[in-house]
Scaffold this active site. Sequence first.
Site, PDB file in Angstrom:
ATOM      1  N   HIS A 118       0.872  -1.172   0.000  1.00 27.46           N
ATOM      2  CA  HIS A 118       0.000   0.000   0.000  1.00 27.46           C
ATOM      3  C   HIS A 118       0.917   1.233   0.000  1.00 27.46           C
ATOM      4  O   HIS A 118       2.026   1.163   0.529  1.00 27.46           O
ATOM      5  CB  HIS A 118      -0.838  -0.057   1.286  1.00 27.46           C
ATOM      6  CG  HIS A 118      -1.894   0.988   1.407  1.00 27.46           C
ATOM      7  ND1 HIS A 118      -1.626   2.272   1.798  1.00 27.46           N
ATOM      8  CD2 HIS A 118      -3.235   0.920   1.220  1.00 27.46           C
ATOM      9  CE1 HIS A 118      -2.757   2.962   1.843  1.00 27.46           C
ATOM     10  NE2 HIS A 118      -3.742   2.167   1.495  1.00 27.46           N
ATOM     11  N   ASP A 195       3.296  -4.639   8.125  1.00 28.81           N
ATOM     12  CA  ASP A 195       2.086  -3.832   8.000  1.00 28.81           C
ATOM     13  C   ASP A 195       0.900  -4.779   8.201  1.00 28.81           C
ATOM     14  O   ASP A 195       0.558  -5.558   7.314  1.00 28.81           O
ATOM     15  CB  ASP A 195       2.065  -3.173   6.618  1.00 28.81           C
ATOM     16  CG  ASP A 195       0.752  -2.445   6.344  1.00 28.81           C
ATOM     17  OD1 ASP A 195      -0.180  -2.555   7.161  1.00 28.81           O
ATOM     18  OD2 ASP A 195       0.660  -1.777   5.300  1.00 28.81           O
ATOM     19  N   GLN A 198      -4.230  -5.101   6.885  1.00 31.03           N
ATOM     20  CA  GLN A 198      -5.215  -6.045   6.326  1.00 31.03           C
ATOM     21  C   GLN A 198      -5.175  -7.384   7.044  1.00 31.03           C
ATOM     22  O   GLN A 198      -6.183  -8.085   7.110  1.00 31.03           O
ATOM     23  CB  GLN A 198      -4.955  -6.272   4.830  1.00 31.03           C
ATOM     24  CG  GLN A 198      -5.176  -5.047   3.958  1.00 31.03           C
ATOM     25  CD  GLN A 198      -6.612  -4.564   3.927  1.00 31.03           C
ATOM     26  OE1 GLN A 198      -7.554  -5.321   4.148  1.00 31.03           O
ATOM     27  NE2 GLN A 198      -6.799  -3.282   3.678  1.00 31.03           N
ATOM     28  N   CYS A 359      -4.869   2.594  -3.768  1.00 33.60           N
ATOM     29  CA  CYS A 359      -3.684   3.074  -3.033  1.00 33.60           C
ATOM     30  C   CYS A 359      -2.500   2.136  -3.207  1.00 33.60           C
ATOM     31  O   CYS A 359      -1.721   1.920  -2.269  1.00 33.60           O
ATOM     32  CB  CYS A 359      -3.977   3.268  -1.545  1.00 33.60           C
ATOM     33  SG  CYS A 359      -5.109   4.592  -1.191  1.00 33.60           S
TER      34      CYS A 359
END
Length: 402
Positions: A118, A195, A198, A359
Amino acid sequence: MDIRSHFPILQQQIRSQPLVYLDNAATTQKPQCVIDTVNQLYTTLNANIHRGVHYLAEECTARYEAARGTVQRFINAQQNYEIIFTAGTTAGINLVANSFGNTFVHAGDEIIVSEMEHHSNLVPWQMLCERTGAVLRMLPFDDMGELDVEKLPALLSKKTKLLCVAAVSNVLGTVNPVAKIIAMAHSAGVPVLLDGAQGLQHSAADVQQLDCDFFVFSGHKIYAPTGIGVLYAKEKWLAAMPPYQGGGDMVKTVSFAQTTYADLPYKFEAGTANYVSAIGLGAAIEFLQTLGWDYIGEREQQLLRYATQQLQGIEGLQLFGTAAHKVGILSFLLHHLHPLDVGQILDQQGIAVRTGTLCAEPVMQHFGIAGMLRASLAFYNTEHEVDALVKGLLLAKKMLRA
Ligand code: PMP
């Protein structure tokens, strides 16, 4: 269990049709218990934290710190002061890129990111490279949307200062082999930022077991209010990193001659924290824990199988992201039709999907396209809603004469 009854927004009609909300990768809807928590705080308890000696201030502070403990247990951090409340994933990554980056990354050093990141986990590293003269390296993915992990050893070197990767891709739905990636990076002495924006929506994360150095996520993607997120970092990093932002609450003593900083975690929480949303995040986590990851995972996989089968049955529909291990994210194109046109026709049917570059422009560039449509599933979606999506797509084909 009537799971949908917990989510008041799902009971609505949009454009005179029952709402079909398939944009869960962008943000999830909030259960009544989270809405009630926020409502109750503003109705009966609101006061700024860490400052007052009065009842409301003390009570709010206690609830905020209790939420930190809830997050700590949720992701199994060793210490509660390894949990830094931020505004979200983006804010957490920027904190690391500035504080860790400005301290440990120098000209000629390298940062590795994957091709499927992202923009949040790409642009802050590009900015760091611009500031320092470091170089960004990229780990590619294949046409199924799986990372080419075999290429990682050749990228890792003495120059590598950090590897940054998403646990789950917001476009392809791929569940990345993060345990393997972290082990490979660590064997080369490279720390890893995960990250989790999600990933944590769909399955548990245990930061000690993963052994990641940094883990970031956003509350709003796990059924909590907006404006709150978490940066977890190993104590050794947080202790070695300077504050990112200065202001109230992050200091011990201040004079014109010298300022000393507060202990962890407050060193990284300058200004009035979003304590209402943090407490709301605690409520959302407790809600998820009552559902259990087994229920969430099984239900979402069931829906993913059904939706994949149904979408693949539509002539001219091309799916992007067909990894063996993926979550309920279905990104696609329909013939040559512009995603925006299709999205608008779906919207007329009360169906909410995401359209555009999601994104993640490098992912679009990988496939040589300008944008996609994305339907992203949560456990509260139904087969009936997938059927509505299929019907909407067939209508779009007809209306746009595909
Ligand atoms: N990383 C990933 C993988 C995401 O999907 C998102 C949100 N779409 C982000 C980072 C950024 O999250 P936020 O906008 O909540 O900071």
